[in-house]
Design an enzyme around this catalytic site. Sequence first.
Site, PDB file in Angstrom:
ATOM      1  N   ASN A   1       0.844  -1.194   0.000  1.00  0.00           N
ATOM      2  CA  ASN A   1       0.000   0.000   0.000  1.00  0.00           C
ATOM      3  C   ASN A   1       0.880   1.246   0.000  1.00  0.00           C
ATOM      4  OD1 ASN A   1       0.602  -0.979   2.602  1.00  0.00           O
ATOM      5  ND2 ASN A   1      -1.074   0.138   3.543  1.00  0.00           N
TER       6      ASN A   1
ATOM      7  N   GLU B   1       0.305   5.111   0.742  1.00  0.00           N
ATOM      8  CA  GLU B   1      -0.608   6.154   1.224  1.00  0.00           C
ATOM      9  C   GLU B   1      -0.104   7.538   0.814  1.00  0.00           C
ATOM     10  OE1 GLU B   1      -1.187   5.404   5.402  1.00  0.00           O
ATOM     11  OE2 GLU B   1      -2.318   3.567   4.989  1.00  0.00           O
TER      12      GLU B   1
ATOM     13  N   CYS C   1      -4.100   0.673  -2.513  1.00  0.00           N
ATOM     14  CA  CYS C   1      -3.938  -0.605  -1.821  1.00  0.00           C
ATOM     15  C   CYS C   1      -2.838  -1.450  -2.457  1.00  0.00           C
ATOM     16  CB  CYS C   1      -5.235  -1.404  -1.874  1.00  0.00           C
ATOM     17  SG  CYS C   1      -6.585  -0.719  -0.916  1.00  0.00           S
TER      18      CYS C   1
ATOM     19  N   GLU D   1      -2.923  -4.564  -3.307  1.00  0.00           N
ATOM     20  CA  GLU D   1      -3.387  -5.451  -4.384  1.00  0.00           C
ATOM     21  C   GLU D   1      -3.394  -4.737  -5.726  1.00  0.00           C
ATOM     22  OE1 GLU D   1      -4.711  -4.859  -1.442  1.00  0.00           O
ATOM     23  OE2 GLU D   1      -5.790  -6.589  -0.629  1.00  0.00           O
TER      24      GLU D   1
ATOM     25  N   CYS E   1     -10.141  -5.259  -0.089  1.00  0.00           N
ATOM     26  CA  CYS E   1     -11.254  -4.305  -0.027  1.00  0.00           C
ATOM     27  C   CYS E   1     -12.095  -4.406  -1.298  1.00  0.00           C
ATOM     28  CB  CYS E   1     -10.727  -2.888   0.170  1.00  0.00           C
ATOM     29  SG  CYS E   1     -10.153  -2.083  -1.342  1.00  0.00           S
TER      30      CYS E   1
ATOM     31  N   CYS F   1     -10.495  -3.217  -4.612  1.00  0.00           N
ATOM     32  CA  CYS F   1      -9.524  -4.180  -5.144  1.00  0.00           C
ATOM     33  C   CYS F   1     -10.224  -5.391  -5.733  1.00  0.00           C
ATOM     34  CB  CYS F   1      -8.535  -4.588  -4.059  1.00  0.00           C
ATOM     35  SG  CYS F   1      -7.401  -3.234  -3.630  1.00  0.00           S
TER      36      CYS F   1
END
Length: 132
Positions: free
Chosen positions: A42, A44, A53, A55, A86, A89
């Site tokens: 990830n 940010e 994310c 993925e 999530c 994703c």
Amino acid sequence: MTIAHLRTAADAARAHAWCPYSQYPVGAALETDTGRVYVGCNVENASYPAGTCAERVALGAAIADGARRFVRIVITTAASAPTPPCGICRQALVEFAPALEIVAVTPEGRTARWSLADLLPAPFTPASLENA
Ligand code: THU
């Protein structure tokens, strides 16, 4: 490719996670149908919604390298329970691999497995656009 190998790859990526806001590092290892592996973590951002994310970082790396067919993704976190991907994703992954095997592993080795088809029933896919 074994799950142990993919877990190691995901953990190596997780070590590079940029997550100063959530303090929740995630690693992902995406395996192609030819056994190639693409990793992500990830990433940010101070502008929170700009974060991405693990993925989708792995998926983007794979697509940029020309890979298109995927069989499995292994996701690792530092959480005590295995964590599924999530919703965003799930949607990103279903575009390329509706039957993707998803494996989540904790640092202690607790493991959960799902099919993307189960985690995202009735998906919106490229075929959906043809029904307009
Ligand atoms: N995160 C992922 O990398 N993958 C998921 O499937 C769920 C959440 C990241 C996003 C954010 O950087 C942090 O975990 C906390 O939500």
